[in-house]
Design an enzyme around this catalytic site. Structure first.
Site, PDB file in Angstrom:
ATOM      1  N   ASP A 142       0.690  -1.386   0.048  1.00  0.00           N
ATOM      2  CA  ASP A 142      -0.092   0.018  -0.087  1.00  0.00           C
ATOM      3  C   ASP A 142       0.827   1.196  -0.062  1.00  0.00           C
ATOM      4  O   ASP A 142       2.045   1.237   0.420  1.00  0.00           O
ATOM      5  CB  ASP A 142      -0.973  -0.064   1.285  1.00  0.00           C
ATOM      6  CG  ASP A 142      -1.772  -1.159   1.168  1.00  0.00           C
ATOM      7  OD1 ASP A 142      -2.034  -1.543   0.250  1.00  0.00           O
ATOM      8  OD2 ASP A 142      -2.657  -1.516   2.406  1.00  0.00           O
ATOM      9  N   ARG A 143       0.409   2.452  -0.418  1.00  0.00           N
ATOM     10  CA  ARG A 143       1.131   3.540  -0.896  1.00  0.00           C
ATOM     11  C   ARG A 143       1.565   4.067   0.779  1.00  0.00           C
ATOM     12  O   ARG A 143       2.642   4.657   0.927  1.00  0.00           O
ATOM     13  CB  ARG A 143       0.338   4.548  -1.282  1.00  0.00           C
ATOM     14  CG  ARG A 143       1.120   5.923  -1.511  1.00  0.00           C
ATOM     15  CD  ARG A 143       0.172   6.953  -2.185  1.00  0.00           C
ATOM     16  NE  ARG A 143       0.782   8.014  -2.312  1.00  0.00           N
ATOM     17  CZ  ARG A 143       0.123   9.134  -2.817  1.00  0.00           C
ATOM     18  NH1 ARG A 143      -1.201   9.277  -3.388  1.00  0.00           N
ATOM     19  NH2 ARG A 143       0.776  10.234  -3.068  1.00  0.00           N
TER      20      ARG A 143
END
Length: 315
Positions: A142-143
């Protein structure tokens, strides 16, 4: 700016591209050429394999001779990546050889461009290593998650590592700071997960009976007054799995904008901590060439380290 492919290319296929579809091969080979043009030159017979026409779904074999015609196209402004930003990625490389890169991804950096972003880890590494025609993500983070990210430099390495992922031979260990006291006796969370995509395109995951089977294993690393540092090992690889399983267990991860706890987050914000506390600490797998077991660790960034040292009595 335009990319020029002025001459006919005759390429012999090696093991790296065995079983790859011709359309996907050409997309990699002809960087910047739109897919519509690639399909057109295949359809018109300008691309030949062993002097014969092929369909886009044709799968390449070792020894095939591929004729690629001259093409000329404008390259998207992905080349317009900030060079200073690219150069900073070099310091995040944990390990590199001729098959793989292990990268310590900073929080806030997407793994690939898209959704309004023209810069992600993979675009940055391609700009940093222009001599490598093939660089692809083996898995994703995930970012807002930091830590170990694996990139393949050869298609054969990507195939091998994907097979290891399918066979659960890749061991991923994450560190998460969660609200409350995680029970010593809770070693795993088994809860099916369903992914919902909102109209905005945002993805939200929830525990649901009709979701996909999902399992995360846990152990407590350290306890603090209001929270626990846990190690999470995902056995399955669902979107947002660790984050949702922590929430489901009643111990959401600190500063999780989607699945967090407002009171816990307010406490962390008061300490000037403002990122998701989820870090892919280590990665172990069989090296795609030697098949020896290898293990890599990603150090905490300054904000994670400071929270656990300077502010350990405040959390």
């Amino acid at each position: 700016m335009s990319e020029q492919y002025n001459t006919v290319q005759m390429v012999e296929i090696t093991d790296d591209h065995k079983a790859q579809r011709i359309d996907n091969y050409l997309t990699t080979k002809l960087k910047g050429v739109p897919k519509s043009m690639i399909y057109r030159i295949v359809r018109k017979g300008e691309v030949r394999v062993n002097k014969k026409r092929v369909k886009p779904e044709y799968k390449l074999c070792i020894g095939d001779i591929v004729r690629i015609p001259p093409v000329r196209t404008a390259v998207k402004e992905e080349q317009n990546i900030n060079l200073h930003r690219v150069s900073t990625l070099e310091s995040h490389i944990i390990h590199e050889d001729d098959r793989i890169i292990v990268f310590n991804k900073p929080s806030g950096l997407a793994v690939h461009g898209g959704s309004g972003l023209n810069f992600g880890v993979i675009e940055g590494l391609r700009a940093l290593r222009p001599q490598h025609q093939f660089l692809e993500l083996v898995h994703r983070l995930d970012r807002d998650t930091s830590g170990c990210l694996l990139i393949a430099k050869k298609r054969s390495a990507l195939r091998d590592l994907h097979e290891q992922l399918r066979n659960k031979q890749v061991d991923k260990r994450y560190h998460a700071l969660v609200a409350g006291q995680w029970p010593e006796t809770r070693f795993k969370v088994l809860a099916p997960l369903r992914k919902n995509v909102l109209k905005s395109g945002e993805r939200l995951v929830s525990v649901a009976d009709d979701g996909k089977p999902s399992e995360t294993r846990y152990r407590v690393l350290e306890r603090f007054q209001h929270c626990s540092l846990v190690e999470a090992s995902p056995i399955t690889g669902r979107t947002h799995q660790i984050r949702v399983h922590c929430l489901h267990a009643g111990h959401p991860i600190g500063m999780d904008s989607k699945y967090g706890d407002e009171n816990f987050d307010a406490k962390l914000k008061s300490l000037k901590f403002n990122r998701l506390f989820l870090h892919a600490k280590s990665l172990s797998f069989n090296h795609p060439v030697s098949q020896e077991r290898v293990r890599f660790e990603a150090d905490y960034d300054q904000s994670l380290s400071a929270l656990l040292s300077t502010h350990k009595n405040d959390i």
